[in-house]
Design a protein around this motif. Structure first.
Motif, short mmCIF file in Angstrom:
data_model
loop_
_atom_site.label_atom_id
_atom_site.label_comp_id
_atom_site.label_asym_id
_atom_site.label_seq_id
_atom_site.Cartn_x
_atom_site.Cartn_y
_atom_site.Cartn_z
N SER A 191 124.95 94.84 5.14
CA SER A 191 124.78 95.36 3.78
C SER A 191 124.24 94.30 2.84
O SER A 191 124.76 93.17 2.78
CB SER A 191 126.12 95.87 3.25
N GLY A 192 123.19 94.63 2.10
CA GLY A 192 122.61 93.71 1.14
C GLY A 192 121.64 92.71 1.72
O GLY A 192 121.02 91.95 0.98
N GLN A 193 121.48 92.68 3.06
CA GLN A 193 120.56 91.73 3.69
C GLN A 193 119.17 92.35 3.83
O GLN A 193 119.02 93.54 4.09
CB GLN A 193 121.07 91.35 5.08
N THR A 194 118.15 91.51 3.66
CA THR A 194 116.76 91.93 3.84
C THR A 194 116.25 91.36 5.15
O THR A 194 116.19 90.13 5.31
CB THR A 194 115.88 91.44 2.69
N GLU A 195 115.89 92.21 6.10
CA GLU A 195 115.38 91.72 7.37
C GLU A 195 113.95 91.21 7.20
O GLU A 195 113.11 91.88 6.59
CB GLU A 195 115.40 92.83 8.42
N ARG A 196 113.68 90.02 7.74
CA ARG A 196 112.35 89.43 7.66
C ARG A 196 111.59 89.54 8.96
O ARG A 196 110.36 89.55 8.97
CB ARG A 196 112.46 87.96 7.24
N SER A 197 112.30 89.60 10.09
CA SER A 197 111.63 89.74 11.38
C SER A 197 112.63 90.22 12.42
O SER A 197 113.83 89.92 12.33
CB SER A 197 111.00 88.42 11.83
N ASP A 198 112.13 90.96 13.41
CA ASP A 198 112.95 91.48 14.51
C ASP A 198 112.07 91.52 15.73
O ASP A 198 111.14 92.32 15.81
CB ASP A 198 113.48 92.87 14.14
N VAL A 199 112.33 90.63 16.70
CA VAL A 199 111.48 90.54 17.89
C VAL A 199 112.32 90.87 19.12
O VAL A 199 113.19 90.10 19.51
CB VAL A 199 110.87 89.13 18.05
N SER A 200 112.07 92.04 19.71
CA SER A 200 112.89 92.51 20.84
C SER A 200 112.04 92.91 22.03
O SER A 200 112.51 93.63 22.91
CB SER A 200 113.77 93.69 20.40
N THR A 201 110.80 92.48 22.08
CA THR A 201 109.94 92.77 23.22
C THR A 201 110.21 91.78 24.35
O THR A 201 110.91 90.79 24.16
CB THR A 201 108.46 92.69 22.81
N GLY A 202 109.64 92.03 25.52
CA GLY A 202 109.82 91.12 26.64
C GLY A 202 110.96 91.54 27.54
O GLY A 202 111.36 92.70 27.58
N ASN A 203 111.52 90.58 28.29
CA ASN A 203 112.54 90.88 29.29
C ASN A 203 113.92 90.32 28.97
O ASN A 203 114.92 90.91 29.40
CB ASN A 203 112.10 90.33 30.65
N TYR A 204 114.00 89.21 28.24
CA TYR A 204 115.29 88.54 28.13
C TYR A 204 115.74 88.23 26.70
O TYR A 204 116.89 88.47 26.35
CB TYR A 204 115.27 87.23 28.93
N ILE A 205 114.89 87.66 25.88
CA ILE A 205 115.32 87.13 24.60
C ILE A 205 114.96 88.08 23.45
O ILE A 205 113.87 88.63 23.42
CB ILE A 205 114.68 85.75 24.33
#
Length: 218
Positions: free
Chosen positions: A195-209
Motif C-alpha cells: 500500500s502506498g508504494q509505486t512500482e518502478r520495475s518488475d522483471v519476471s521473465t526467464g527461468n530462475y530469477i
C-alpha cells in the motif's frame, strides 16, 4: 528536520526466497528527491569471468543519484565483483545471500553522467551459466556527500499462505523516500507492491530469477 535535510530510504526484504532490502538516502533541502528513470537488464553469466551490460538513461537535473540492484544465481560459484556506469565504478553498499541459491547486490553512484550510458556488471566464473536480472533507478535531488543514511536486509521463506509476502520495517521521517528491492529464485513470481508504494520495475521473465523495485514516501 536537522540541517534542513530530507532523507531517502530503501527497503528490501525476503520471504519465500524473496529478497528485500532497506536503504536510506538524504537529499538537499533545495530540491525534493524525484525519480528520473528506471531500466531493467537480463541475461546469463558465462562459466568464465567476464561482464554483462545493459543501457540506462540517468536523465538530467541536479544532485543526480543512480542505484543498481543485481540479483543472480549463486549456486554455481559466480560472484558479481563490481558494477560500472559509463566506465565509472559504482560503490557497493548492500548484499544478501538467500539460501545459497541466489544473491542480490546493490551499488550506487552520485552525479552519474547524464543521458544514456552503459551499466557494466563484472563477474567471476562458475561451473555453469547463471541467470541474472538487474534494475537501475536514477533520482535527482539526492545529497551528493551523504546519499543514503542506512539500509537493512531480510530473507526467509513463508509457505503458510498462497500469497507470499516479503516485508521489513524502517523508521522514516517526513519528506523521506523509501526505495525497496525484492528478488526471488523463481522467474514466475508475480510482484504486487504494498500500500502506498509505486512500482518502478518488475522483471519476471526467464527461468530462475525475478526482481522488482518500488518506492514510497516516508
Amino acid at each position: 528536520m536537522p540541517n534542513g535535510k530530507k532523507h531517502l530510504h530503501v527497503i528490501f526484504s525476503l520471504l519465500v526466497a524473496v529478497f528485500l532490502v532497506l536503504l536510506f538516502f538524504s537529499n538537499r533541502a533545495l530540491a525534493a528527491v524525484a525519480h528520473s528513470n528506471t531500466t531493467a537488464g537480463t541475461g546469463t553469466f558465462a562459466t568464465s569471468s567476464g561482464s554483462a551490460s545493459f543501457s540506462h538513461d540517468s536523465g538530467l537535473g541536479s544532485d543526480r543519484f543512480l542505484i543498481v540492484s543485481v540479483a543472480y544465481q549463486n549456486n554455481y560459484g559466480h560472484l558479481v565483483t563490481g558494477v560500472a556506469y559509463a566506465g565509472t565504478s559504482m560503490t557497493a553498499f548492500g548484499d544478501n545471500i538467500s539460501g545459497g541459491a541466489h544473491r542480490t547486490r546493490l551499488f550506487y553512484l552520485t552525479n552519474p553522467p547524464s543521458g544514456t550510458n552503459t551499466v557494466t556488471i563484472s563477474h567471476s566464473g562458475g561451473i555453469n551459466i547463471a541467470e541474472w536480472k538487474a534494475i537501475a533507478s536514477a533520482y535527482t535531488g539526492v545529497h551528493q556527500t551523504t546519499p543514503y543514511q542506512n539500509y537493512t536486509t531480510d530473507s526467509g521463506t513463508d509457505w503458510s499462505s498462497p500469497l507470499y509476502e516479503a516485508s521489513t520495517t524502517v523508521a522514516s521521517q517526513l519528506n523521506d523516500l523509501v526505495y525497496s528491492v525484492a528478488s526471488d529464485l523463481n522467474a514466475g513470481r508475480s510482484w504486487t507492491p504494498g500500500s502506498g508504494q509505486t512500482e518502478r520495475s518488475d522483471v519476471s521473465t526467464g527461468n530462475y530469477i525475478s526482481i522488482t523495485a518500488s518506492e514510497k514516501a516516508g
